[in-house]
Scaffold this motif. Structure first.
Motif, short mmCIF file in Angstrom:
data_model
loop_
_atom_site.label_atom_id
_atom_site.label_comp_id
_atom_site.label_asym_id
_atom_site.label_seq_id
_atom_site.Cartn_x
_atom_site.Cartn_y
_atom_site.Cartn_z
N VAL A 21 -8.14 17.56 28.70
CA VAL A 21 -9.49 17.80 28.90
C VAL A 21 -10.46 17.15 27.78
O VAL A 21 -11.38 16.33 28.02
N GLY A 22 -9.71 17.19 26.58
CA GLY A 22 -10.43 16.64 25.48
C GLY A 22 -10.79 15.13 25.53
O GLY A 22 -12.08 14.68 25.44
N GLU A 23 -9.82 14.18 25.61
CA GLU A 23 -9.87 12.80 25.90
C GLU A 23 -10.94 12.54 27.12
O GLU A 23 -11.55 11.74 26.97
N ARG A 24 -10.64 13.11 28.14
CA ARG A 24 -11.51 12.81 29.15
C ARG A 24 -13.01 13.34 29.11
O ARG A 24 -13.88 12.64 29.58
N LEU A 25 -13.24 14.32 28.51
CA LEU A 25 -14.59 14.73 28.31
C LEU A 25 -15.31 13.62 27.39
O LEU A 25 -16.23 13.27 27.45
N MET A 26 -14.43 13.20 26.20
CA MET A 26 -15.09 12.19 25.34
C MET A 26 -15.46 10.70 26.07
O MET A 26 -16.22 10.31 25.78
N ALA A 27 -14.60 10.65 26.88
CA ALA A 27 -14.69 9.46 27.61
C ALA A 27 -16.03 9.46 28.78
O ALA A 27 -16.69 8.45 28.66
N PHE A 28 -16.10 10.70 29.21
CA PHE A 28 -17.26 10.93 30.08
C PHE A 28 -18.53 10.94 29.29
O PHE A 28 -19.70 10.20 29.70
N ILE A 29 -18.54 11.43 27.82
CA ILE A 29 -19.54 11.45 27.12
C ILE A 29 -20.10 9.93 26.71
O ILE A 29 -21.27 9.44 26.71
N ILE A 30 -18.94 9.27 26.39
CA ILE A 30 -19.17 7.76 25.85
C ILE A 30 -19.96 6.97 27.35
O ILE A 30 -20.75 6.39 27.21
N ASP A 31 -19.36 7.14 28.28
CA ASP A 31 -19.92 6.59 29.63
C ASP A 31 -21.19 7.14 29.91
O ASP A 31 -22.17 6.19 30.18
N MET A 32 -21.46 8.34 29.72
CA MET A 32 -23.04 8.86 29.75
C MET A 32 -23.87 8.34 28.81
O MET A 32 -24.96 8.01 29.16
N LEU A 33 -23.47 8.17 27.79
CA LEU A 33 -24.52 7.60 26.53
C LEU A 33 -24.69 6.01 27.13
O LEU A 33 -25.79 5.70 26.96
N LYS A 86 -13.16 5.18 28.82
CA LYS A 86 -11.43 5.58 29.05
C LYS A 86 -10.97 4.40 28.33
O LYS A 86 -9.63 4.56 27.88
N LYS A 87 -11.34 3.31 28.22
CA LYS A 87 -10.75 2.46 27.37
C LYS A 87 -11.00 2.58 25.99
O LYS A 87 -9.80 2.47 25.12
N VAL A 88 -11.89 3.12 25.39
CA VAL A 88 -11.92 3.66 24.24
C VAL A 88 -11.15 4.72 23.85
O VAL A 88 -10.36 4.87 22.96
N MET A 89 -11.08 5.68 24.66
CA MET A 89 -10.13 6.71 24.58
C MET A 89 -8.65 6.67 25.09
O MET A 89 -7.84 7.18 24.93
N LYS A 90 -8.51 5.21 25.37
CA LYS A 90 -7.07 4.99 25.96
C LYS A 90 -6.35 5.92 26.85
O LYS A 90 -5.23 6.31 26.76
N ILE A 91 -7.24 6.00 27.78
CA ILE A 91 -6.68 6.69 29.08
C ILE A 91 -6.76 5.86 30.26
O ILE A 91 -7.72 4.98 30.17
N GLY A 142 -4.67 11.73 45.14
CA GLY A 142 -3.30 11.58 44.67
C GLY A 142 -3.14 10.68 43.28
O GLY A 142 -2.32 9.91 43.22
N THR A 143 -4.00 10.92 42.50
CA THR A 143 -4.16 10.15 41.22
C THR A 143 -3.82 11.29 39.83
O THR A 143 -4.16 12.58 40.31
N SER A 144 -3.72 10.73 38.93
CA SER A 144 -4.03 11.60 37.82
C SER A 144 -4.27 10.69 36.56
O SER A 144 -4.46 9.24 36.64
N VAL A 145 -4.85 11.17 35.36
CA VAL A 145 -5.14 10.27 34.32
C VAL A 145 -4.26 10.50 32.91
O VAL A 145 -3.83 11.58 32.87
N ILE A 146 -3.84 9.37 32.65
CA ILE A 146 -2.63 9.33 31.45
C ILE A 146 -3.26 8.74 30.40
O ILE A 146 -4.11 7.98 30.26
#
Length: 238
Positions: A21-33, A86-91, A142-146
């Motif tokens: 959740v941490g990486e995905r939340l940070m990616a979300f925040i970056i995109d939101m900014l 997601k690129k910044v967080m490498k996911i 049928g996806t996931s985030v890695i």
């Protein structure tokens, strides 16, 4: 962080680290900014349209607001499962079956953002209790985030990138097994990078013997590359 094991259609198991959740939340925040920055600049420049009638202003606001609405969908489709955050967080978004997600998969994930993100952040709670760290949109698509920090990619497997219009050349490649294909790819990769033409020739001869063909198209490198792609083409259909 949980381990995500992807079982491909060739029955090859690939282990990834599922994004938490941490990486995905940070990616979300970056995109939101990034979106907020765009909207801020947009609002500052809309003064030029103040002399227009109300409906014209609404039309322009709607048109200029589309990048914000489709930001995630467009970037994930263009950047193969990644936004800037997601690129910044490498996911990255991947299919559970090990293949690259399609546009339809990204559309499903994007549509479910309405529920996952904008309704009490439900998706983040679902991720916490999901074995594969999936939100509802991931489950539907049928996806996931890695995590990409492990640097595991398709080159480490027997999988090959195939275009939708790919035409196979050697149907007898189905005589090979997954283990054969893995050995061929490993040997081919090492020999090609070392310019070991003798090994490539030996590998070509062994392949032609096993799959029982006499004539080949192109050089040894082109032939072996075609064999690997053909194997993937036929085994994906099984």
């Amino acid at each position: 962080m949980s381990e995500l094991q992807i079982n491909t259609t060739q029955n090859v198991k690939i282990n990834f680290t599922a994004s938490g959740v941490g990486e995905r939340l940070m990616a979300f925040i970056i995109d939101m900014l990034i979106k907020i920055g765009y909207i801020t600049i947009l609002n500052m420049s809309l003064g030029a349209f103040q002399d227009m009638d109300q409906w014209s202003q609404i039309g322009i606001n709607t048109l200029l607001g589309l990048p914000v609405v489709f930001y995630t969908l467009v970037l994930e489709a263009l950047l193969e499962g990644q936004t800037i955050g997601k690129k910044v967080m490498k996911i990255k978004v991947v299919k559970i079956d090990g293949y690259q997600a399609s546009l339809a998969d990204y559309v499903v994930r994007w549509f479910f953002r309405i529920v996952d993100i904008y309704i009490f952040g439900l998706g983040f709670f679902v991720i916490l209790f999901s074995k594969r760290s999936q939100r509802l949109g991931d489950m539907a698509a049928g996806t996931s985030v890695i995590l990409l920090k492990d640097k595991v990619n398709i080159s480490h497997t027997i999988l090959e990138h195939l275009t939708d219009d790919y035409k196979p050349t050697y149907p007898t490649v189905i005589k090979l097994s997954d283990n054969d294909a893995r050995i061929i790819k490993d040997t081919f990769t090492v020999a090609k990078s070392a310019n070991d033409y003798q090994t490539l020739t030996k590998l070509r001869n062994k392949i032609t013997e096993v799959i029982e063909i006499k004539a080949i198209n192109g050089s040894d490198v082109q032939f072996i590359d075609t064999i690997l792609k053909d194997y993937n083409y036929y085994t994906q259909s099984m």
